[in-house]
Design an enzyme around this catalytic site. Structure first.
Site, PDB file in Angstrom:
ATOM      1  N   TRP A 145       0.726  -1.280   0.431  1.00 35.60           N
ATOM      2  CA  TRP A 145       0.134   0.040   0.248  1.00 35.60           C
ATOM      3  C   TRP A 145       0.893   1.237   0.129  1.00 35.60           C
ATOM      4  O   TRP A 145       0.324   2.274  -0.281  1.00 35.60           O
ATOM      5  CB  TRP A 145      -0.809   0.101   1.403  1.00 35.60           C
ATOM      6  CG  TRP A 145      -0.100   0.111   2.988  1.00 35.60           C
ATOM      7  CD1 TRP A 145       0.957  -0.947   3.052  1.00 35.60           C
ATOM      8  CD2 TRP A 145      -0.584   1.359   3.485  1.00 35.60           C
ATOM      9  NE1 TRP A 145       0.775  -0.384   4.465  1.00 35.60           N
ATOM     10  CE2 TRP A 145       0.373   0.943   4.102  1.00 35.60           C
ATOM     11  CE3 TRP A 145      -0.934   2.144   3.227  1.00 35.60           C
ATOM     12  CZ2 TRP A 145       0.510   1.959   5.624  1.00 35.60           C
ATOM     13  CZ3 TRP A 145      -1.076   3.368   4.342  1.00 35.60           C
ATOM     14  CH2 TRP A 145       0.038   3.081   5.088  1.00 35.60           C
ATOM     15  N   ASP A 146       2.121   1.547   0.562  1.00 36.89           N
ATOM     16  CA  ASP A 146       3.214   2.316  -0.330  1.00 36.89           C
ATOM     17  C   ASP A 146       2.860   3.155  -1.035  1.00 36.89           C
ATOM     18  O   ASP A 146       2.874   4.421  -0.918  1.00 36.89           O
ATOM     19  CB  ASP A 146       4.551   1.867   0.575  1.00 36.89           C
ATOM     20  CG  ASP A 146       5.153   0.442   1.643  1.00 36.89           C
ATOM     21  OD1 ASP A 146       3.295  -0.003   1.718  1.00 36.89           O
ATOM     22  OD2 ASP A 146       5.914   1.070   1.501  1.00 36.89           O
ATOM     23  N   GLU A 186       1.334  -1.828  13.583  1.00 34.46           N
ATOM     24  CA  GLU A 186       1.701  -3.620  13.456  1.00 34.46           C
ATOM     25  C   GLU A 186       2.187  -3.652  14.438  1.00 34.46           C
ATOM     26  O   GLU A 186       2.822  -4.966  14.735  1.00 34.46           O
ATOM     27  CB  GLU A 186       2.511  -3.915  12.315  1.00 34.46           C
ATOM     28  CG  GLU A 186       1.859  -3.249  11.292  1.00 34.46           C
ATOM     29  CD  GLU A 186       2.872  -3.909   9.593  1.00 34.46           C
ATOM     30  OE1 GLU A 186       2.448  -4.150   8.227  1.00 34.46           O
ATOM     31  OE2 GLU A 186       4.495  -3.829  10.078  1.00 34.46           O
ATOM     32  N   LYS A 211       4.300   1.691  15.756  1.00 41.85           N
ATOM     33  CA  LYS A 211       5.440   1.488  15.359  1.00 41.85           C
ATOM     34  C   LYS A 211       5.314   2.658  14.081  1.00 41.85           C
ATOM     35  O   LYS A 211       6.464   3.618  13.879  1.00 41.85           O
ATOM     36  CB  LYS A 211       5.336  -0.004  14.255  1.00 41.85           C
ATOM     37  CG  LYS A 211       6.349  -0.016  12.860  1.00 41.85           C
ATOM     38  CD  LYS A 211       6.213  -1.481  12.586  1.00 41.85           C
ATOM     39  CE  LYS A 211       6.635  -1.439  11.568  1.00 41.85           C
ATOM     40  NZ  LYS A 211       6.611  -2.699  10.937  1.00 41.85           N
ATOM     41  N   GLN A 212       4.359   3.342  13.437  1.00 40.30           N
ATOM     42  CA  GLN A 212       4.322   4.212  12.740  1.00 40.30           C
ATOM     43  C   GLN A 212       2.694   4.605  13.051  1.00 40.30           C
ATOM     44  O   GLN A 212       1.791   4.338  13.367  1.00 40.30           O
ATOM     45  CB  GLN A 212       3.888   3.905  11.598  1.00 40.30           C
ATOM     46  CG  GLN A 212       3.216   2.627  10.774  1.00 40.30           C
ATOM     47  CD  GLN A 212       3.447   2.463   9.755  1.00 40.30           C
ATOM     48  OE1 GLN A 212       3.761   1.262   8.901  1.00 40.30           O
ATOM     49  NE2 GLN A 212       2.862   2.667   8.633  1.00 40.30           N
TER      50      GLN A 212
END
Length: 768
Positions: free
Chosen positions: A358-359, A490, A602-603
């Site tokens: 999906w990046d 994640e 994580k993000q």
């Protein structure tokens, strides 16, 4: 920062010492690519030290068996991976009877590598003393041609320093390669033919299972003091998978001996007969000659930089970082072929299988829209349209969904899901939303209304059917919920009501409904074709509205923020600043169980929703959510710092935005996550570009116009970038006193700066 051996430079990546412990990291950082193929910066000559060999061909992959200890319904059958392709760069070298090997030399001095990003050329040089006492000076030039994208060139020069030397060049092709990350230690290539004549050789091999055919080729030229010798190999060794030539030279002390090697790949994706194609490609390269190929390479990169360069004045490390990111993005994907996409490691390594994530939609499309023409971004959207049938199969076969519901794969090569972790494959369903958002973002930026009726609406309908079926009705709350998911963060698996996932699902349903109405009004013929093809009814669309209007979002009244998911406040909310530094990165130091129970992010997760849908929230809401979540974010995803940098700039937290910018731009150069030897983080590099253009530049598209809110870090004297907006090229230059706009285009353009409209006309500088 975990490494600092890369020398600061505006246009080059430079290493100035030979350190065996840094070889694998440098192999990643000095990687080459041209959109069609790429390779790590492995030494051409023999190297017996630790190394990660890697050459890759775009579009060539293998369905490696998924390695799990048990099987469950819906598991993907394979983990697709980019293949380590046959080696064409190899040159064994003997000097006075001894193999040249930097791992065994008595001494290596004046070692230097330079990746000249302005030219797209890689240089390496060193002096060495061999065990037999021979001293040599070596200079190597290597590049992958943008002009002839099936061709790479090596110019390998040796000068004996202390005595005459018998130099033996042994260039070879070798299809007996394996992948660093092979699960079952299997080979992926089946050699079928080895041919050679005069100074040319060809090894043709086919991948097992996928049956891609590639001919790896070489053509060798020997020079003494830059004069071409009319010689052929003195010996040829040929096996079923390898061919090697031998050229023996007696070289006086102080004189130059050079091997020029043309190599590369022709593949069945583009050629009916790959060996015939290889012969034609070699002839084209020879007809141009080495000097012209170099000139064309420099010229081709100059054209790329003319549009995509970002300049930063007064901060060499920041300048080097952004150019490295832009360079790697262009090495990975140039938009020529809609069958191809952008893997998270590009051509720099094998991690993540080299596949599409999906990046692309969330991070890469904005870069390609603004620095190329809109057809490049359209090709990336078309890639997903062409795989819609596979996305419908994925939802049907793996999840039991019906009626054309589409779940795009988290990881793919050809449209099939090929990721082997259930918490990602089945739960990280937010990727569907990013694909829909990219369609919206493309339309918003380009004004190309034709894409949705031609292709995009079918994708939106399939995705909306998925969200409708994936949502569950809670009689307890009298609302719709999405249960059992993994968000972009994640470090939390199998959670209920992830804010970002629920929000983008609601938005998808609303946006698809809106586009169906618009297409019915403006493109009635397309509307009729699509509705008949996908068999959509008013009743079905009405059901979507019920879900979107009653979607549940977890919210904390105490903190006045949306919660990342149900139960987030039940965690032990210790901020990252109070975490023992020896525990970082937690994904390498902690058990997965401990990571999942922690509050650490994580993000960007909730903040990812605020990034995509900034206009849906007030600046006060953004600030509250940023201040709440950022202290718990460890940024152990490469995709995290860029979003935080953009939002910190929006909130006038410029020092914080600058820190995040440096982290994203120099993530690999400084190896923040201790993993660069596995390859570079290509897709997050597009986020670095966004952190300047959308972060410090404050660029947004609203109501068909460009808006800017320019800001500048105190560390910079100024910066500039170009934007191709609807075929008008706008240059924006910012310093501490003013912002300047200039235009390359036929028409004037209105832009808004801090809310005020200004007119920019062709060849006239406008200062704000």
């Amino acid at each position: 920062m975990n490494q600092d051996y890369i020398k600061p430079d505006n246009w080059s990546i430079i290493e100035e010492e030979f350190d065996k412990d840094k070889v694998k990291s440098s192999e990643s950082l000095f990687s080459l690519g041209n959109g069609a193929m790429g390779q790590r910066a492995n030494f051409e000559e023999t190297y017996t030290g630790a190394t990660f060999q890697g050459s890759y061909i775009a579009g060539i992959y293998y369905p490696d068996k998924t390695k799990v200890g048990w099987w469950k319904n819906g598991y993907p059958k394979y983990f697709a991976k980019v293949l380590n392709a046959p080696n064409w760069i190899g040159i064994d070298i003997e000097i006075n009877g001894e193999n040249l090997d930097l791992n065994t030399c008595i001494e290596v001095t004046k070692f230097r590598r330079e990746l000249n990003m302005k030219e797209g050329i890689y240089y390496r040089s060193f002096n060495a003393v061999l065990q037999n006492g021979t001293q040599i000076e070596v200079k190597i030039t290597r590049f992958l041609s943008l002009d002839l994208d099936e061709v790479g060139i090596i110019n390998y020069q040796i000068i004996p320093i202390n005595k005459e030397a018998k130099i033996v060049f042994k260039p070879y092709l070798d299809a007996g390669v394996t992948n660093e990350d092979a699960n079952w230690e299997e080979k992926f290539w089946e050699p079928s033919d080895v041919n050679y004549s005069e100074n040319k050789a060809f090894v043709t091999a086919r991948t097992f299972k996928t049956h891609f055919v590639a001919t790896t080729f070489m053509q060798n030229t020997i020079l003494i003091n830059d004069a071409i010798l009319n010689i052929t190999p003195t010996a040829v060794v040929s096996t079923t998978e390898k061919v090697q030539f031998t050229y023996e030279l007696t070289v006086p002390k102080g004189e130059k001996s050079t091997l020029q090697k043309i190599g590369g790949y022709t593949v069945s994706l583009n050629h009916e007969n790959t060996e015939t194609g290889a012969k034609k490609v070699i002839e084209k390269a020879l007809s141009l000659g080495y000097s012209k190929l170099v000139h064309n390479q420099i010229d081709a990169w100059a054209k790329i930089w003319e549009m995509s360069d970002i300049t930063i004045d007064g901060d060499v490390k920041a300048q080097q970082g952004i150019r490295f990111n832009i360079f790697q993005l262009n090495q990975t994907y140039l938009g020529k072929d809609s069958r191809l996409n952008i893997g998270p490691k590009g051509f720099t390594g094998e991690k993540y299988g080299g596949s599409t994530y999906w990046d692309t939609e969330a991070y890469c499309i904005p870069f390609y829209m603004a620095t190329k023409d809109q057809q490049v971004a359209r090709n990336l959207l078309t890639y997903r349209y062409n795989q819609l049938d596979k996305a419908i199969e994925n939802a049907k076969d793996n999840l039991g969904f019906t009626n054309g519901a589409a779940l795009y794969p988290m990881v793919t090569m050809n449209g099939e899901e090929c990721h082997n972790e259930w918490e990602i494959t089945h739960e990280e369903i937010h990727r569907n939303g990013a694909i829909a958002f990219a369609i919206f973002n493309y339309l918003r930026y380009t004004g190309d209304n034709s894409y949705i009726p031609e292709k995009g609406l079918e994708v939106l309908i399939g995705i909306s059917r998925f969200w409708h079926q994936r949502a569950s009705y809670s009689t307890n709350k009298n609302q719709y919920m999405i249960l059992g998911v993994t968000g972009p963060n994640e470090y939390e698996n199998n959670v209920n009501n992830n804010f970002y996932t629920n929000y983008i699902a609601k938005w998808c349903l609303d946006y698809t409904y809106e586009q169906i109405q618009k297409v019915a009004l403006d493109y009635p013929i397309d509307h009729k074709r699509i509705t008949e093809k996908v068999k959509i009814t008013e009743a079905e669309v009405h059901d979507w509205k019920k879900v979107s209007e009653n979607m549940y979002f977890p919210f904390s009244k105490e903190h006045d923020v949306y919660l990342q998911q149900d139960g987030f406040l039940d965690k032990d909310l210790i901020p990252v600043k109070d975490l023992d530094k020896t525990h970082r990165p937690i994904n390498q130091k902690w058990s997965w169980d401990r990571v999942l129970r922690s509050p650490y992010i994580k993000q960007a997760d909730t903040l990812q929703g605020f990034y995509f849908f900034e206009d849906h929230f007030t600046i006060d809401q953004l600030e509250k959510h940023f201040n709440f979540y950022e202290p718990f974010t460890v940024h152990e995803s490469s995709l995290s710092p860029c979003v935080h940098s953009i939002q910190a700039a929006k909130l006038n937290k410029i020092d914080m935005a600058y820190t995040f910018y440096l982290r994203t731009s120099r993530l690999d150069l400084d190896d923040y996550n201790n993993e660069v030897e596995e390859g570079c983080h290509i897709t997050s590099m597009a986020g670095t570009w966004m952190s300047i253009v959308e972060g410090f530049g404050g660029m947004r598209v609203k109501n068909d116009a460009l808006h800017f809110e320019p800001k500048i870090p105190k560390e910079w004297e100024g910066y500039s970038f170009k934007i191709n907006f609807r075929n008008q090229i706008l240059k924006v230059s910012v310093n501490h006193n003013e912002t300047n706009f200039s235009l390359e285009g036929d028409n004037s353009i209105s832009v808004f700066v801090n809310g005020n409209e200004i007119l920019v006309e062709q060849d006239k500088l406008v200062t704000v």
